[in-house]
Scaffold this motif. Sequence first.
Motif, short mmCIF file in Angstrom:
data_model
loop_
_atom_site.label_atom_id
_atom_site.label_comp_id
_atom_site.label_asym_id
_atom_site.label_seq_id
_atom_site.Cartn_x
_atom_site.Cartn_y
_atom_site.Cartn_z
N PRO A 91 0.80 -1.23 0.00
CA PRO A 91 0.00 0.00 0.00
C PRO A 91 0.83 1.27 0.00
O PRO A 91 0.36 2.32 -0.45
CB PRO A 91 -0.84 -0.12 1.28
N GLU A 92 2.09 1.20 0.46
CA GLU A 92 2.92 2.40 0.53
C GLU A 92 3.34 2.92 -0.84
O GLU A 92 3.81 4.06 -0.98
CB GLU A 92 4.16 2.16 1.41
N VAL A 93 3.18 2.08 -1.90
CA VAL A 93 3.52 2.54 -3.25
C VAL A 93 2.31 2.50 -4.17
O VAL A 93 2.45 2.48 -5.39
CB VAL A 93 4.68 1.71 -3.85
N ASP A 94 1.13 2.51 -3.57
CA ASP A 94 -0.12 2.53 -4.34
C ASP A 94 -0.88 3.79 -3.96
O ASP A 94 -1.22 4.00 -2.80
CB ASP A 94 -0.95 1.29 -4.03
N GLU A 95 -1.13 4.67 -4.93
CA GLU A 95 -1.82 5.92 -4.64
C GLU A 95 -3.24 5.69 -4.14
O GLU A 95 -3.76 6.46 -3.32
CB GLU A 95 -1.85 6.81 -5.88
N LEU A 96 -3.88 4.63 -4.61
CA LEU A 96 -5.27 4.33 -4.24
C LEU A 96 -5.40 2.85 -3.87
O LEU A 96 -6.01 2.07 -4.60
CB LEU A 96 -6.21 4.69 -5.39
N PRO A 97 -4.83 2.44 -2.74
CA PRO A 97 -4.84 1.01 -2.39
C PRO A 97 -6.24 0.44 -2.18
O PRO A 97 -6.47 -0.74 -2.46
CB PRO A 97 -4.01 0.95 -1.10
N VAL A 98 -7.19 1.27 -1.72
CA VAL A 98 -8.57 0.78 -1.55
C VAL A 98 -9.12 0.34 -2.90
O VAL A 98 -9.70 -0.75 -3.04
CB VAL A 98 -9.46 1.87 -0.93
N ARG A 99 -8.92 1.17 -3.91
CA ARG A 99 -9.39 0.82 -5.26
C ARG A 99 -8.75 -0.47 -5.74
O ARG A 99 -9.42 -1.34 -6.32
CB ARG A 99 -9.07 1.97 -6.22
N THR A 100 -7.45 -0.62 -5.52
CA THR A 100 -6.73 -1.80 -6.01
C THR A 100 -7.23 -3.07 -5.33
O THR A 100 -7.47 -4.09 -5.98
CB THR A 100 -5.22 -1.64 -5.78
N LEU A 101 -7.40 -3.02 -4.00
CA LEU A 101 -7.90 -4.19 -3.27
C LEU A 101 -9.31 -4.56 -3.72
O LEU A 101 -9.63 -5.74 -3.88
CB LEU A 101 -7.87 -3.91 -1.77
N GLN A 102 -10.14 -3.56 -3.93
CA GLN A 102 -11.50 -3.82 -4.41
C GLN A 102 -11.49 -4.42 -5.81
O GLN A 102 -12.29 -5.31 -6.12
CB GLN A 102 -12.31 -2.52 -4.40
N ALA A 111 -7.60 -10.71 -2.00
CA ALA A 111 -6.79 -9.51 -1.87
C ALA A 111 -5.81 -9.64 -0.71
O ALA A 111 -6.20 -10.03 0.40
CB ALA A 111 -7.67 -8.29 -1.67
N GLY A 112 -4.55 -9.30 -0.98
CA GLY A 112 -3.53 -9.37 0.05
C GLY A 112 -2.80 -8.06 0.23
O GLY A 112 -2.52 -7.34 -0.74
N LEU A 113 -2.50 -7.73 1.49
CA LEU A 113 -1.68 -6.58 1.83
C LEU A 113 -0.31 -7.06 2.29
O LEU A 113 -0.21 -8.11 2.92
CB LEU A 113 -2.32 -5.79 2.97
N VAL A 114 0.73 -6.28 1.99
CA VAL A 114 2.07 -6.60 2.46
C VAL A 114 2.49 -5.55 3.50
O VAL A 114 2.39 -4.35 3.25
CB VAL A 114 3.09 -6.60 1.31
N LEU A 115 2.96 -6.04 4.64
CA LEU A 115 3.53 -5.16 5.66
C LEU A 115 5.05 -5.27 5.59
O LEU A 115 5.63 -6.27 6.00
CB LEU A 115 3.04 -5.54 7.05
N LEU A 127 -7.17 -0.38 5.99
CA LEU A 127 -7.29 -1.26 4.83
C LEU A 127 -7.59 -2.72 5.20
O LEU A 127 -7.91 -3.52 4.32
CB LEU A 127 -5.99 -1.23 4.02
N LEU A 128 -7.48 -3.06 6.47
CA LEU A 128 -7.54 -4.47 6.86
C LEU A 128 -8.89 -5.12 6.56
O LEU A 128 -8.95 -6.32 6.30
CB LEU A 128 -7.20 -4.62 8.35
N SER A 129 -9.95 -4.35 6.58
CA SER A 129 -11.28 -4.93 6.30
C SER A 129 -11.41 -5.40 4.85
O SER A 129 -12.31 -6.18 4.53
CB SER A 129 -12.39 -3.92 6.62
N LEU A 130 -10.51 -4.93 3.99
CA LEU A 130 -10.54 -5.32 2.57
C LEU A 130 -9.59 -6.48 2.26
O LEU A 130 -9.56 -6.97 1.14
CB LEU A 130 -10.15 -4.13 1.70
N ALA A 131 -8.81 -6.89 3.25
CA ALA A 131 -7.77 -7.90 3.01
C ALA A 131 -8.24 -9.30 3.36
O ALA A 131 -8.88 -9.52 4.40
CB ALA A 131 -6.52 -7.56 3.81
#
Length: 216
Positions: A91-102, A111-115, A127-131
């Motif tokens: 998410p730190e290099v995505d301008e609109l991570p919500v859109r991407t996860l959706q 959908a996966g997030l990387v920490l 963002l966790l509710s979308l992951a």
Amino acid sequence: MSRLLCPSMMCADCGILKQEVLELEKAGIDVFHIDIMDGNFIPTFGMGLQDVEAICSISEKAVDVHLMTENPVRHIKNFIDMGVDIIYIHPEVDELPVRTLQLIKTYGGKAGLVLSPQVTVESMVPLLSLADYVLVMTVSPGFAGQKYLEFVNTKIKQLVLLASQYHYKVIIDGACSLSKIKELSKLNVDGFVLGTSVLFNKAQSYKEIVETLRKI
């Protein structure tokens, strides 16, 4: 051991990729993990699109891609069309991570997030509710053979606690040795990405190693 075991295919012998995939499947792994790097966000390159396509066509198991790329939304449909099941983004290099996860979910993927080690859990909470999955990097992303970063354990514990509220799975990626897998399993994580620390370039067969991990 009921944890998800996810071989990092960047560590496999790409000269005999089909054989590697089939042997790993027979050994009882759960998800094929593929690193994709763009040379910008991460100054190296991982596996290619042809590798992803080949693994998806050969494998009957789930396949995930870890997009270490800027503006990952550009690539979502291509990977889903290839047969990828899970897509991880930074998410730190995505301008609109919500859109991407959706969008990943819209196309039928998980959908996966990387920490990353330098990113805080608190910054990811919105963002966790979308992951469906959270991939916790215990090394800096993009480079093999690094040492495990012990300070990330605090973040792992935070994410495991939050998982009961947001309903995602926690997967650990980076320097997952046998001793680390034993230690981290006690924290109730859901799975591990397996690389050269425990699975590849070992004297034991994949089947023997997987059987050992299942006994933990």
